[in-house]
Design an enzyme around this catalytic site. Structure first.
Site, PDB file in Angstrom:
ATOM      1  N   GLU A   1       0.810  -1.215   0.000  1.00  0.00           N
ATOM      2  CA  GLU A   1       0.000   0.000   0.000  1.00  0.00           C
ATOM      3  C   GLU A   1       0.848   1.272   0.000  1.00  0.00           C
ATOM      4  OE1 GLU A   1      -3.820   2.052   2.197  1.00  0.00           O
ATOM      5  OE2 GLU A   1      -2.699   0.520   3.290  1.00  0.00           O
TER       6      GLU A   1
ATOM      7  N   GLU B   1     -12.407   2.062   3.393  1.00  0.00           N
ATOM      8  CA  GLU B   1     -11.492   2.484   4.466  1.00  0.00           C
ATOM      9  C   GLU B   1     -11.622   3.993   4.696  1.00  0.00           C
ATOM     10  OE1 GLU B   1      -7.037   1.394   5.973  1.00  0.00           O
ATOM     11  OE2 GLU B   1      -7.240   2.336   4.026  1.00  0.00           O
TER      12      GLU B   1
END
Length: 314
Positions: free
Chosen positions: A194, A289
């Site tokens: 990420e 998220e």
């Protein structure tokens, strides 16, 4: 293991990768296809894409118990979850969540690899103790994944090692990731790297940087987590950048900017982005998220409405 042989070794029968290299998470987890006849058992119609809720997102309607929130989300048409802190939950709770998802036919998205923080995992240093910690976390991740029926784990390489040249740091990260994928690959588990925008000390910041690492590692267990909130903050250009790195994307996360709340609360045109991802054939989980802009039950209903709007691209 070569990419073409990876499917044959998957733990779950029928698990596969798209020809683009993108995970078909609905198959990997036993989740029904969005809007398929089997996927509409009760409650609201499922979405065109497979959005994954977080713990706490529907606590005002369903209470603090995550399992009850999952059931509520199912009734509202959601067919997936993600849980960054899953590895920190008690083992019996992990199993209960996994059982609940299996009974409902829902997909498990990412969880963060055990014992690793965004800036405490210093793979860029190449230090033996850091690599050993990373390998140990990969082994633990395998056990967590088995309990919850997951195939996706989030990894952040950590901060820059500023006393080392950038090429050496990149080489150190690649070598560490290779060691990690050697542990995950036999189990069909994929670590998604990420890129983040949280602070300038983080080593991995852009999708093209992650793309180069994935190509160098050369394993189907190393993919990109394309978090569109972070991409927008770091560089923008979300759709063209997505196209450039698409064959190495294994997962997406959502968050509008500024504010990191649900689609429609910031500057990102998520309806267009969702349509683009849908048209490219992605069937995996889209992790939600982000926070909720509104408060209490009204805020949760507004979040659902926001996803209905952003998902109405067909």
């Amino acid at each position: 293991m070569k990419r073409r042989n990876f499917v044959q070794s998957s733990v779950l029968a029928g698990a596969s990768l798209f020809t683009t290299g993108v995970l078909k998470a609905a198959t990997l987890t036993g989740c029904t296809e969005p809007n398929s006849e089997a996927g509409i058992i009760a409650g609201d119609k499922t979405f065109n894409l497979n959005y994954g809720i977080h713990d706490g997102m529907f606590k005002n309607h369903a209470g603090d118990d995550f399992i009850e929130q999952i059931k509520f989300a199912y009734d509202k048409g959601f067919r997936a979850i993600e849980d960054n802190g899953m590895s920190g939950r008690p083992v019996d709770q992990q199993k209960k969540i996994g059982d609940t998802l299996a009974k409902l036919g829902m997909a498990m998205g990412v969880f963060v690899q055990p014992g690793l923080g965004n800036d405490s995992n210093m793979l860029a240093t190449g230090a033996a103790d850091q690599v050993e910690k990373f390998i140990a976390s990969c082994k633990e991740a395998v056990e967590v994944a088995k309990r919850i029926g997951s195939k996706l784990v989030t990894v952040v390489p950590g901060d820059f090692a500023r006393k080392l040249p950038i090429g050496v740091q990149t080489g150190n990260v690649i070598e560490a990731i290779k060691k990690g994928t050697a542990i995950l690959e036999p189990h069909g588990i994929i670590m998604v790297l990420e890129p983040l925008s949280d602070n300038p000390d983080l080593f991995l910041r852009t999708p093209d940087q992650a793309y180069a690492i994935c190509k160098a590692v050369g394993s189907p267990s190393c993919k990109i987590l394309y978090d569109m909130y972070h991409v927008q903050r770091n560089q923008g250009n979300i759709i063209p950048t997505l196209d450039l790195v698409y064959d190495e994307i294994g997962y997406y996360q959502i968050g509008d900017n500024p504010g990191r709340k649900e689609p429609g609360t910031g500057e990102v045109n998520y309806k267009n982005i969702f349509k683009h991802i849908y048209n490219k054939g992605y069937k995996g989980v889209m992790g939600m998220e982000h926070g909720t802009a509104g408060a209490e039950k009204e805020g949760e209903l507004a979040l659902i409405k926001a996803y209905r709007e952003a998902d109405s691209f067909i």
